[in-house]
Design a protein around this motif. Structure first.
Motif, PDB file in Angstrom:
ATOM      1  N   GLU A  13       0.818  -1.216   0.000  1.00 50.21           N
ATOM      2  CA  GLU A  13       0.000   0.000   0.000  1.00 50.21           C
ATOM      3  C   GLU A  13       0.851   1.267   0.000  1.00 50.21           C
ATOM      4  N   THR A  14       2.148   1.137   0.334  1.00 54.65           N
ATOM      5  CA  THR A  14       2.997   2.335   0.368  1.00 54.65           C
ATOM      6  C   THR A  14       3.702   2.534  -0.972  1.00 54.65           C
ATOM      7  N   VAL A  15       4.650   1.626  -1.287  1.00 53.17           N
ATOM      8  CA  VAL A  15       5.407   1.651  -2.545  1.00 53.17           C
ATOM      9  C   VAL A  15       5.656   0.184  -2.917  1.00 53.17           C
ATOM     10  N   VAL A  45      11.662  -6.381   7.347  1.00 50.04           N
ATOM     11  CA  VAL A  45      11.122  -7.741   7.267  1.00 50.04           C
ATOM     12  C   VAL A  45       9.590  -7.658   7.347  1.00 50.04           C
ATOM     13  N   HIS A  46       8.930  -8.218   6.327  1.00 48.83           N
ATOM     14  CA  HIS A  46       7.471  -8.130   6.220  1.00 48.83           C
ATOM     15  C   HIS A  46       6.813  -9.431   6.669  1.00 48.83           C
ATOM     16  N   ILE A  47       5.764  -9.296   7.484  1.00 52.22           N
ATOM     17  CA  ILE A  47       5.034 -10.467   7.974  1.00 52.22           C
ATOM     18  C   ILE A  47       3.547 -10.316   7.640  1.00 52.22           C
ATOM     19  N   GLU A 159       6.718   5.738   1.697  1.00 49.77           N
ATOM     20  CA  GLU A 159       6.995   4.512   2.423  1.00 49.77           C
ATOM     21  C   GLU A 159       6.420   4.562   3.846  1.00 49.77           C
ATOM     22  N   SER A 160       6.566   3.423   4.538  1.00 53.57           N
ATOM     23  CA  SER A 160       6.060   3.319   5.901  1.00 53.57           C
ATOM     24  C   SER A 160       6.805   4.263   6.851  1.00 53.57           C
ATOM     25  N   SER A 161       6.130   4.623   7.951  1.00 53.64           N
ATOM     26  CA  SER A 161       6.788   5.330   9.052  1.00 53.64           C
ATOM     27  C   SER A 161       7.652   4.310   9.785  1.00 53.64           C
TER      28      SER A 161
HETATM   29  O1  TXA Z   1       6.867   1.189   2.964  1.00 57.56           O
HETATM   30  C1  TXA Z   1       7.944   0.614   3.131  1.00 57.56           C
HETATM   31  O2  TXA Z   1       8.501   0.562   4.231  1.00 57.56           O
HETATM   32  C2  TXA Z   1       8.563  -0.077   1.908  1.00 57.56           C
HETATM   33  C3  TXA Z   1       7.644  -1.210   1.474  1.00 57.56           C
HETATM   34  C4  TXA Z   1       8.230  -2.030   0.358  1.00 57.56           C
HETATM   35  O3  TXA Z   1       7.329  -1.993   2.576  1.00 57.56           O
HETATM   36  N1  TXA Z   1       9.888  -0.521   2.194  1.00 57.56           N
HETATM   37  C5  TXA Z   1      10.915   0.356   2.358  1.00 57.56           C
HETATM   38  O4  TXA Z   1      12.148  -0.246   2.558  1.00 57.56           O
HETATM   39  O5  TXA Z   1      10.785   1.555   2.289  1.00 57.56           O
HETATM   40  P1  TXA Z   1      13.538   0.528   2.389  1.00 57.56           P
HETATM   41  O6  TXA Z   1      14.562  -0.518   2.527  1.00 57.56           O
HETATM   42  O7  TXA Z   1      13.520   1.313   1.151  1.00 57.56           O
HETATM   43  O8  TXA Z   1      13.634   1.477   3.624  1.00 57.56           O
HETATM   44  C6  TXA Z   1      13.863   0.916   4.913  1.00 57.56           C
HETATM   45  C7  TXA Z   1      14.241   1.995   5.896  1.00 57.56           C
HETATM   46  C8  TXA Z   1      15.638   2.509   5.658  1.00 57.56           C
HETATM   47  O9  TXA Z   1      15.673   3.900   5.911  1.00 57.56           O
HETATM   48  C9  TXA Z   1      16.431   1.723   6.689  1.00 57.56           C
HETATM   49  O10 TXA Z   1      17.622   2.363   7.068  1.00 57.56           O
HETATM   50  C10 TXA Z   1      15.447   1.630   7.840  1.00 57.56           C
HETATM   51  O11 TXA Z   1      14.194   1.457   7.215  1.00 57.56           O
HETATM   52  N2  TXA Z   1      15.737   0.469   8.679  1.00 57.56           N
HETATM   53  C11 TXA Z   1      15.631  -0.844   8.348  1.00 57.56           C
HETATM   54  N3  TXA Z   1      16.053  -1.624   9.352  1.00 57.56           N
HETATM   55  C12 TXA Z   1      16.422  -0.808  10.357  1.00 57.56           C
HETATM   56  C13 TXA Z   1      16.951  -1.001  11.675  1.00 57.56           C
HETATM   57  N4  TXA Z   1      17.195  -2.204  12.151  1.00 57.56           N
HETATM   58  N5  TXA Z   1      17.220   0.100  12.404  1.00 57.56           N
HETATM   59  C14 TXA Z   1      16.968   1.327  11.934  1.00 57.56           C
HETATM   60  N6  TXA Z   1      16.484   1.590  10.696  1.00 57.56           N
HETATM   61  C15 TXA Z   1      16.209   0.531   9.919  1.00 57.56           C
END
Ligand code: TXA
Ligand code: MG
Length: 327
Positions: A13-15, A45-47, A159-161
């Motif tokens: 629903e986000t991207v 990680v998506h569940i 994207e998600s918060s």
């Molecule tokens: O809406 C969303 O969240 C989308 C859809 C596909 O679910 N996914 C997304 O993933 O935006 P990505 O990888 O583009 O962004 C993930 C963000 C990054 O800013 C990353 O640094 C942060 O989440 N992140 C992931 N794991 C983390 C952690 N363990 N600690 C802090 N920040 C984390």
């Protein structure tokens, strides 16, 4: 395909997401390669079912349960201490893990059918705007993945918060589809990470490693205008650039279009409609590239509701090039 270590494009629903088995280290490595992403930037990680969280996180505080009860499935990611089942490659070497339960029925059905949690970053090449339509995904990922699922246009558009519960008080690392105002109703003490509205310098501890990279960037340089005289100053800059023979792109709010004769003007939505702005933003940034403007002048949104996420993405798209205007 997911169980075999493949890469699958998923609508959320986000991207759009670039999914792989979150328990498979080699599959996670393929995600980083397909995106061209630095390996210290962790994946979400998506569940599809809440109880999965107990196998992914080493600790699930009551705040996580309250957030999930209110906002899952939906555009919220929660950072918790990582369990040993999640490989280090997935969490970028951190001892925490980001978990989210998406609302999109296709995403949930795929996660359930796979029978494993799915690591999925946004399905863009590193540094580019996140894809909110399947044709965006094709531009970015053609030939780099095993399968693409077309779920139509993404509803939310940003994207998600991302909220971490590892710090005290809890901290909003990335504003997104769940507004800060709504998060405060569950977590009254939540604070905004400095990187959300400011520039992170090298000495800042990278609590959200993703925040330190240039992001969401169109090819043309972009300048963000904020404050009361923003539209007027944009109009002035626009006339100047056009007089130099430059092709100028403008991102503005409904009603401001007549201020920019001769420019390529796209409307983000009404100034008081942040949900529409969020829905449009990444598509319009890509459109500016498609048209080939030499530079982009953009009107900064109000930061209420989803506006904070729109503001944050525009700030990054502009590489923190901001002009503050006052009466
Ligand atoms: O809406 C969303 O969240 C989308 C859809 C596909 O679910 N996914 C997304 O993933 O935006 P990505 O990888 O583009 O962004 C993930 C963000 C990054 O800013 C990353 O640094 C942060 O989440 N992140 C992931 N794991 C983390 C952690 N363990 N600690 C802090 N920040 C984390
Ligand atoms: Mg991303």
């Amino acid at each position: 395909m997911l169980r075999a270590g493949g890469l699958v494009i998923l609508p959320t629903e986000t991207v759009y997401g670039l999914g792989a088995n979150a328990l498979d280290e080699a599959a996670a490595a393929r995600i980083y390669a397909a995106k061209g992403r630095p390996s210290d930037n962790p994946l979400i990680v998506h569940i599809a079912d809440f109880d999965e969280i107990y196998r992914i996180a080493a600790e699930v505080p009551p705040e996580a349960e309250r957030l999930a009860a209110r906002f899952w499935p939906g555009p919220l990611t929660i950072v918790l201490p990582k369990s040993d089942r999640i490989p280090r490659a997935v969490s970028g070497g951190l001892d925490t893990v980001a978990v989210r339960m998406p609302a999109h029925p296709v995403a949930r059905a795929v996660i359930r059918a796979a029978g494993v949690p799915i690591a999925a970053p946004s399905a863009n090449r590193s540094g580019r705007p996140s894809p909110t339509r399947i044709d965006h995904v094709r531009q970015e990922m053609d030939g780099r993945v095993d399968l693409m699922l077309d779920g139509g246009d993404c509803d939310v558009g940003v994207e998600s918060s991302v909220v971490t519960l590892v710090t005290d008080p809890p901290r909003l690392l990335r504003p997104g589809g769940v507004p800060l105002e709504a998060l405060r109703e569950v977590l009254p003490g939540i604070v905004l990470d400095r990187a959300v509205t400011g520039r992170m310098d090298e000495s800042d501890r990278a609590s959200a490693p993703g925040m330190k990279y240039r992001h969401y960037a169109p090819r043309a340089p972009m300048t963000l205008y904020e404050g009361q005289r923003a539209a007027a100053e944009m109009a002035r800059a626009c006339r100047g650039a056009l007089a130099e023979g430059e092709r100028v792109g403008v991102l503005c709010f409904a009603g401001e279009e007549p201020l920019f004769p001769g420019a390529y003007v796209r409307v983000l939505g009404r100034g008081d409609a942040p949900d529409m702005q969020a829905h449009q933003l990444f598509d319009l940034l890509r459109d500016m590239d498609a048209v080939g403007v030499a530079r982009i002048l953009a009107h900064a949104p109000d930061r209420a509701g989803l506006g904070l996420a729109v503001y944050n993405r525009m700030l990054k798209a502009a590489g923190h090039q901001v002009i503050h205007t006052e009466e």
